[in-house]
Design a protein around this motif. Structure first.
Motif, PDB file in Angstrom:
ATOM      1  N   VAL A  49      15.819  -2.218   2.397  1.00  0.00           N
ATOM      2  CA  VAL A  49      15.942  -1.371   1.043  1.00  0.00           C
ATOM      3  C   VAL A  49      17.475   0.162   1.787  1.00  0.00           C
ATOM      4  O   VAL A  49      18.288   0.103   2.138  1.00  0.00           O
ATOM      5  CB  VAL A  49      15.116  -1.182  -0.264  1.00  0.00           C
ATOM      6  CG1 VAL A  49      16.320  -0.167  -0.957  1.00  0.00           C
ATOM      7  CG2 VAL A  49      14.483  -2.111  -0.536  1.00  0.00           C
ATOM      8  N   GLY A  50      16.738   0.483   2.252  1.00  0.00           N
ATOM      9  CA  GLY A  50      16.328   2.004   3.271  1.00  0.00           C
ATOM     10  C   GLY A  50      18.068   1.475   4.298  1.00  0.00           C
ATOM     11  O   GLY A  50      18.985   2.834   3.798  1.00  0.00           O
TER      12      GLY A  50
ATOM     13  N   ASN B 234       2.751  -4.029   5.973  1.00  0.00           N
ATOM     14  CA  ASN B 234       2.599  -3.771   4.410  1.00  0.00           C
ATOM     15  C   ASN B 234       4.063  -3.795   3.442  1.00  0.00           C
ATOM     16  O   ASN B 234       4.965  -3.375   3.905  1.00  0.00           O
ATOM     17  CB  ASN B 234       2.852  -1.759   4.623  1.00  0.00           C
ATOM     18  CG  ASN B 234       2.448  -0.978   3.090  1.00  0.00           C
ATOM     19  OD1 ASN B 234       2.904  -1.486   2.299  1.00  0.00           O
ATOM     20  ND2 ASN B 234       2.457  -0.255   3.218  1.00  0.00           N
ATOM     21  N   MET B 235       3.575  -4.641   2.352  1.00  0.00           N
ATOM     22  CA  MET B 235       5.093  -5.192   1.969  1.00  0.00           C
ATOM     23  C   MET B 235       5.373  -3.962   1.195  1.00  0.00           C
ATOM     24  O   MET B 235       7.016  -4.195   0.755  1.00  0.00           O
ATOM     25  CB  MET B 235       4.174  -6.478   0.861  1.00  0.00           C
ATOM     26  CG  MET B 235       5.197  -6.710  -0.094  1.00  0.00           C
ATOM     27  SD  MET B 235       6.259  -8.154   0.831  1.00  0.00           S
ATOM     28  CE  MET B 235       5.567  -9.284   1.679  1.00  0.00           C
ATOM     29  N   SER B 236       5.233  -2.802   0.365  1.00  0.00           N
ATOM     30  CA  SER B 236       5.774  -2.061   0.198  1.00  0.00           C
ATOM     31  C   SER B 236       6.908  -0.940   0.831  1.00  0.00           C
ATOM     32  O   SER B 236       7.698  -1.143   0.915  1.00  0.00           O
ATOM     33  CB  SER B 236       5.025  -0.902  -0.438  1.00  0.00           C
ATOM     34  OG  SER B 236       5.719   0.584  -0.864  1.00  0.00           O
ATOM     35  N   GLY B 237       5.784  -0.527   2.581  1.00  0.00           N
ATOM     36  CA  GLY B 237       6.983  -0.053   3.337  1.00  0.00           C
ATOM     37  C   GLY B 237       7.849  -1.115   3.768  1.00  0.00           C
ATOM     38  O   GLY B 237       9.042  -0.039   4.203  1.00  0.00           O
TER      39      GLY B 237
ATOM     40  N   ILE C 233       0.893  -1.255  -0.284  1.00  0.00           N
ATOM     41  CA  ILE C 233       0.016  -0.035   0.137  1.00  0.00           C
ATOM     42  C   ILE C 233       0.669   1.499  -0.014  1.00  0.00           C
ATOM     43  O   ILE C 233       1.449   1.441   0.868  1.00  0.00           O
ATOM     44  CB  ILE C 233      -0.973   0.022   1.801  1.00  0.00           C
ATOM     45  CG1 ILE C 233      -1.673  -0.780   1.585  1.00  0.00           C
ATOM     46  CG2 ILE C 233      -1.408   1.326   1.145  1.00  0.00           C
ATOM     47  CD1 ILE C 233      -3.540  -0.936   1.201  1.00  0.00           C
ATOM     48  N   SER C 234       0.402   1.992  -0.780  1.00  0.00           N
ATOM     49  CA  SER C 234       1.505   3.505  -0.937  1.00  0.00           C
ATOM     50  C   SER C 234       0.586   4.442   0.113  1.00  0.00           C
ATOM     51  O   SER C 234       0.331   4.690   0.605  1.00  0.00           O
ATOM     52  CB  SER C 234       1.034   3.750  -2.194  1.00  0.00           C
ATOM     53  OG  SER C 234       2.063   5.512  -2.401  1.00  0.00           O
ATOM     54  N   GLY C 235       2.259   4.937   0.971  1.00  0.00           N
ATOM     55  CA  GLY C 235       2.122   5.996   1.926  1.00  0.00           C
ATOM     56  C   GLY C 235       1.077   7.019   1.704  1.00  0.00           C
ATOM     57  O   GLY C 235       0.883   7.627   0.507  1.00  0.00           O
TER      58      GLY C 235
ATOM     59  N   THR D 263       9.279  -3.406   2.586  1.00  0.00           N
ATOM     60  CA  THR D 263      10.884  -3.564   1.535  1.00  0.00           C
ATOM     61  C   THR D 263      11.574  -2.297   1.628  1.00  0.00           C
ATOM     62  O   THR D 263      12.915  -2.352   1.818  1.00  0.00           O
ATOM     63  CB  THR D 263      10.231  -3.677  -0.545  1.00  0.00           C
ATOM     64  OG1 THR D 263       9.336  -4.992   0.310  1.00  0.00           O
ATOM     65  CG2 THR D 263      10.960  -3.975  -0.838  1.00  0.00           C
ATOM     66  N   SER D 264      10.948  -0.975   1.837  1.00  0.00           N
ATOM     67  CA  SER D 264      11.064   0.234   1.851  1.00  0.00           C
ATOM     68  C   SER D 264      12.346  -0.007   2.517  1.00  0.00           C
ATOM     69  O   SER D 264      13.643   1.383   2.591  1.00  0.00           O
ATOM     70  CB  SER D 264      10.182   1.585   1.815  1.00  0.00           C
ATOM     71  OG  SER D 264       9.922   1.735   0.722  1.00  0.00           O
ATOM     72  N   GLN D 265      11.657  -0.121   3.906  1.00  0.00           N
ATOM     73  CA  GLN D 265      13.337   0.289   5.466  1.00  0.00           C
ATOM     74  C   GLN D 265      14.612  -0.698   4.780  1.00  0.00           C
ATOM     75  O   GLN D 265      15.374  -0.363   5.484  1.00  0.00           O
ATOM     76  CB  GLN D 265      12.244  -0.515   6.375  1.00  0.00           C
ATOM     77  CG  GLN D 265      10.880   0.482   6.840  1.00  0.00           C
ATOM     78  CD  GLN D 265      11.600   1.577   6.952  1.00  0.00           C
ATOM     79  OE1 GLN D 265      12.508   2.534   8.055  1.00  0.00           O
ATOM     80  NE2 GLN D 265      10.302   3.085   6.609  1.00  0.00           N
TER      81      GLN D 265
END
Lengths: 170, 746
Positions: free
Chosen positions: B655-656, B646-649, B208-210, B651-653
């Motif tokens: 990668v970041g 949240n798969m998107s969030g 889900i997009s932020g 993954t972002s964490q």
């Protein structure tokens, strides 16, 4: 203090500021356009990237007095009144932002790139975006969002729908 | 995706109309054609306005209006870790809501209503997982009761999904239709609530997009630094470059003569670096004016009590302890002496070093306050707009500093432009409150980037002297670590932690660990995975050294140390589970093609680390050329933090954290001389840019354990994974960060 006439987001704007006032603080503190961010003040982080006559510039070091007669576009003026810029759409679709603070500058740098190069390679993107730091490390999503926006723009975007010719005095 | 963008645009257009109206009303500036963010920042930021919250309140977090709009409060600070999206997803899931009906709003600060409102330590997800599920399930039960009443059907035959209560017969009512009645239902006993099975999830686990992405990508005001109030003044606060220096005098008259300056004055602080140090405040009509006036400021400091810290000296003290033991024993198990003395065993000793580093949040420290003095018997009021991980934490400091009671202080939680542990102290809040009180106007305090670096609470530097023994079969049989950290006034700083549960102390029979704390004055604080972000580098690099010495494959070596699957303290999420550890190591190995032959100058390196309840293994694929130019092609990460929200969030964490870890290990180092921090901005504190960002390939093991946080734990394994890969590629061992000091560059 002196009066300077320039165009900001298609609105003719008169600013009464000190001659050495950087555009960044005129935007943020005088005009209330706070989408352009302060990050370093020495043009090394890219958080304050805006367009001056369609070219990317760091608003923290360019002075209002040097912009007389020029046209400035900020993140607030990137979408038309009805349509998001393809980059903004791509950014949301790819869920690019983490903290989000640098993203105005990233998007403006990317928008300037797409203007001059509508079909950039990875290397083109890396080189155009190298001046924009992201502390959260969103670079990979930025790169892929630029590619998808470029693709979408080639298919459709019509940027002629802007409100123009308004006047404003501050 | 198309639908999503249409929904965003619709929302955008509504906001645009509403906000423009508001802006015109408030400021009186005429001009149509204002674009999206020409609006007062209080609209999206201070979201306590009634009109934005749906009308029927089902509980503290959930309101639903008759048109079906569902408002969910996010009660904690958003700093890029994604909880403003993740926590409402949990509520929406349990409720049976459709995500597109949900609007998320930052809640007011009210711990009585919302519970603890703080973020940090990757604790928000584990701490609120049940609370969020309860809020959602409770709202769902109230809708079911309302649906049963109106449709006159047994509640047991109804189900909640897609923002509707429906029956097998095909009858249904929407949440909007039921909202008024649902809000009047008895709030269920939390103990009676049942949570959904994972198999039935429709929201959790998806990408889900932020929720703030529209605002962030269009430049709407969100951050503390974006706060604008009528009549607001702008300020800087200049403190002694050597921490703890006191003001003797300053050229205030000269500063006040600078254009745009309204006032300049000396503030006598309480000498507490977390509260209010001495300094000079400069107040003006805009940020440029005060930044410029700061350049004209000359202060005479009394530095007799100030920090005299010197990095080179500290590094000498640290390295003089190579091969020694500390007097503070952490663990002494088995008999390491006999193991190390046994001539059949191979022993190895090494010394590792890591520097102080800065937080360098993109949004520099800032805060806006309006101190209104009471008159005619009314009390003083202090209103604060603050980007902070835990605003409530400042309340007691402010109460004692300004002699006010709790009901005289009101906080507004602003979005944080990054934090990484930085915004947990209150000093920038105290500074602006003092300035606002003195000038009698709302004031925004903005630190320059130079202030932000000079007055950080740094990740501490430190050293470890390590020793290990392997037997003739190549098995790890002895391990010793002398942890050399730092302390201030006898208290170890936040990042100087080393406990008897550090890997591999629990896993082998003969271990000895001790600590020494070196005295410093330089302020230190939590920095993304405190302690872990440096200890992982040492222990995982050194274990690789031992594996190499024993001619062992690192993956096999690690799996052997982990041993049989067991959870050291069953039920404690902070305790290592060797089974979960082994699984992430095996997954990372598999996904990276571990063991394959690599071309000359290339290599794979692995590291595993357990912290913040997360089991994570990373494999770095690097190349190093003859000029020590490092390319990190790819980092493969295997993570077990339980089910993903949240798969998107998530993954972002990950990668970041990988990119942050690489940026930090390459070139970042804060040094001090005579108590003064020697770096000041991006020209002398290098950061990783887009061309050097590796591809990051993230794999989750969604085990059945309760979900835990991901803001920090993917960072620690990065440095040792890259260091081990450099060894594999070149035969050169990295024992010191930043690696730029050993000649490496991107």
């Amino acid at each position: 203090m002196a009066l300077y006439n320039l165009t900001i987001n298609d609105v003719k704007t008169q600013l009464e500021v000190e001659p050495d006032m950087p555009l960044l603080w005129a935007l943020r503190d005088i005009l209330g356009l706070v989408g352009t961010k302060y990050g370093c003040g020495i043009a090394l982080c890219g958080a304050c990237t805006v367009h001056v006559n369609d070219k990317p510039m760091r608003a923290c070091t360019v002075r209002v007095s040097d912009l007389v007669g020029k046209s400035v576009r900020t993140i607030e003026g990137l979408a038309t009144s009805t349509t998001l810029h393809p980059l903004q759409q791509a950014w949301i679709a790819a869920d690019v932002p983490q903290c989000g603070y640098c993203q105005s500058g990233q998007i403006m740098a990317a928008a300037a790139l797409l203007k001059s190069n509508p079909n950039p390679s990875d290397a083109d993107i890396d080189s155009a975006m190298a001046g924009n730091y992201c502390r959260c490390g969103t670079y990979n999503r930025i790169r892929s969002a630029i590619h998808s926006a470029a693709k979408a723009a080639r298919l459709s975007y019509d940027a002629t729908q802007r409100d123009v010719g308004q006047e404003r005095k501050v | 995706m198309k639908q999503f963008i249409e929904a965003v645009q619709k929302k955008l257009n509504t906001q645009f109309t509403q906000d423009r109206r508001k802006f015109l009303k408030v400021t009186g500036i005429v001009g149509a054609g204002f674009t999206l963010a020409t609006l007062m920042p209080d609209h999206l930021a201070a979201t306590e306005s009634e009109e934005t919250v749906a009308s029927n309140e089902l509980n503290a977090f959930v309101s639903v209006s008759s048109d079906g709009k569902i408002t969910i409060y996010s009660a904690n600070a958003e700093m890029g870790q994604g909880i403003k999206t993740a926590l409402p997803m949990i509520i929406a899931e349990e409720m049976g809501a459709r995500w597109q009906d949900v609007e998320v709003i930052q809640s007011p600060i009210n711990q009585h209503k919302f519970g603890r409102q703080s973020v940090g330590g990757s604790t928000t997800i584990p701490r609120t997982w049940n609370q969020m599920r309860e809020m959602g399930a409770s709202a769902r039960e109230m809708f079911l009761s309302a649906g049963a009443l109106i449709m006159e059907l047994p509640i047991s035959e109804l189900k909640a999904a897609d923002s509707m209560i429906s029956h097998g017969s095909g009858r249904f009512m929407t949440f909007g239709q039921l909202a008024t009645l649902a809000a009047k239902q008895t709030v269920p006993d939390p103990k009676s609530l049942k949570f959904k099975d994972r198999d039935d999830y429709t929201i959790l686990g998806s990408a889900i997009s932020g929720v703030d992405n529209l605002a962030l990508t269009t430049g709407l005001a969100m951050f503390g630094i974006d706060t604008q109030l009528p009549g607001m003044l702008y300020a800087i606060y200049h403190k002694c470059p050597a921490i703890g220096g006191r003001v003797i005098s300053a050229n205030l008259d000269e500063v006040k003569a600078t254009p745009g300056i309204i006032d300049a004055f000396v503030v006598k602080g309480n000498n507490n670096v977390r509260e209010l140090l001495d300094g000079v405040a400069i107040v003006g009509t805009n940020t440029h004016a005060v930044f410029k006036a700061k350049q004209a400021l000359l202060v005479k400091w009394d530095e007799s009590e100030a920090s005299k810290d010197n990095w080179d000296e500290l590094a000498e003290r640290g390295s003089s302890l190579h091969g020694t033991r500390g007097s503070d024993v952490v663990i002494n198990k088995g008999n390491v002496k006999s193991i190390f003395d046994d001539p059949k065993n191979t022993t190895l000793a090494a010394f590792y070093e890591y520097p102080f580093v800065a937080h360098l949040c993109m949004e520099p420290m800032n805060c806006t306050a309006n101190y209104i003095k009471g008159n005619h018997g009314s009390k003083d009021q202090l209103e604060i707009w603050v980007p902070h991980q835990f605003p409530e934490r400042s309340r007691s400091v402010l109460q004692s500093m300004f002699g006010v009671k709790t009901d005289q202080i009101k906080f507004h939680q602003m979005r944080l432009g990054g934090s990484f542990g930085r915004r947990v102290y209150s000093e920038y809040i105290c500074e602006v409150c003092e300035i606002s009180k003195r000038v009698g106007a709302p004031v925004k305090l903005t630190w320059t980037r130079e202030d932000d670096i000079h007055h950080d609470f740094f990740r501490t530097g430190g050293f470890q002297s390590v020793k290990g023994a392997i037997n003739p079969e190549g098995k790890l049989v002895g391990f010793e670590d002398h942890y050399i950290g730092t302390q201030i006034n006898g208290q170890p700083v936040s990042g100087s932690r080393f406990s008897d549960t550090e890997f591999p102390l629990q896993n082998i029979d003969n271990v000895y660990a001790s600590k020494t704390m070196l005295d410093i004055r330089t302020p230190c604080g939590p920095w993304r995975a405190p302690g872990s972000n440096t200890t992982a580098f040492v222990t995982q690099s050194f274990l690789h050294e031992l594996a190499v010495a024993g001619n062992r494959d690192f993956v096999e070596f690690m799996l052997e140390i982990l041993g049989a699957p067991r959870w050291f303290e069953k039920g404690n999420i902070r305790s290592l589970n060797t089974g979960r550890a082994a699984e992430v190591i095996k997954l990372a190995a598999r996904q990276s093609g571990w063991g394959r032959s690599m071309p000359e100058g290339s290599g794979l390196g692995m590291a595993f680390y357990f912290c913040h309840a997360a089991h994570i293994a990373e494999v770095a694929h690097v190349s190093v050329d003859s000029n020590k130019k490092l390319t990190v092609h790819k980092v493969i990460v295997a993570v077990d933090v339980g089910p993903i929200i949240n798969m998107s969030g998530a993954t972002s964490q990950v990668v970041g954290a990988v990119i942050d870890g690489l940026s930090t290990m390459m070139a970042q180092k804060i040094t001090m001389q005579e108590g003064r921090i020697q770096q000041s901005n991006f020209h002398d504190y290098e950061v990783l840019r887009m061309p050097n960002a590796p591809e990051v390939d993230v794999h989750f093991i969604q085990s059945d354990y309760a979900p835990t946080g991901l803001g920090e734990p993917a960072l620690p394994p990065l440095a040792p994974a890259v260091g081990n890969a450099i060894y594999a590629a070149t035969g050169h061992r990295v024992r010191k960060m930043p690696i730029s000091e050993e000649g490496y560059s991107f």
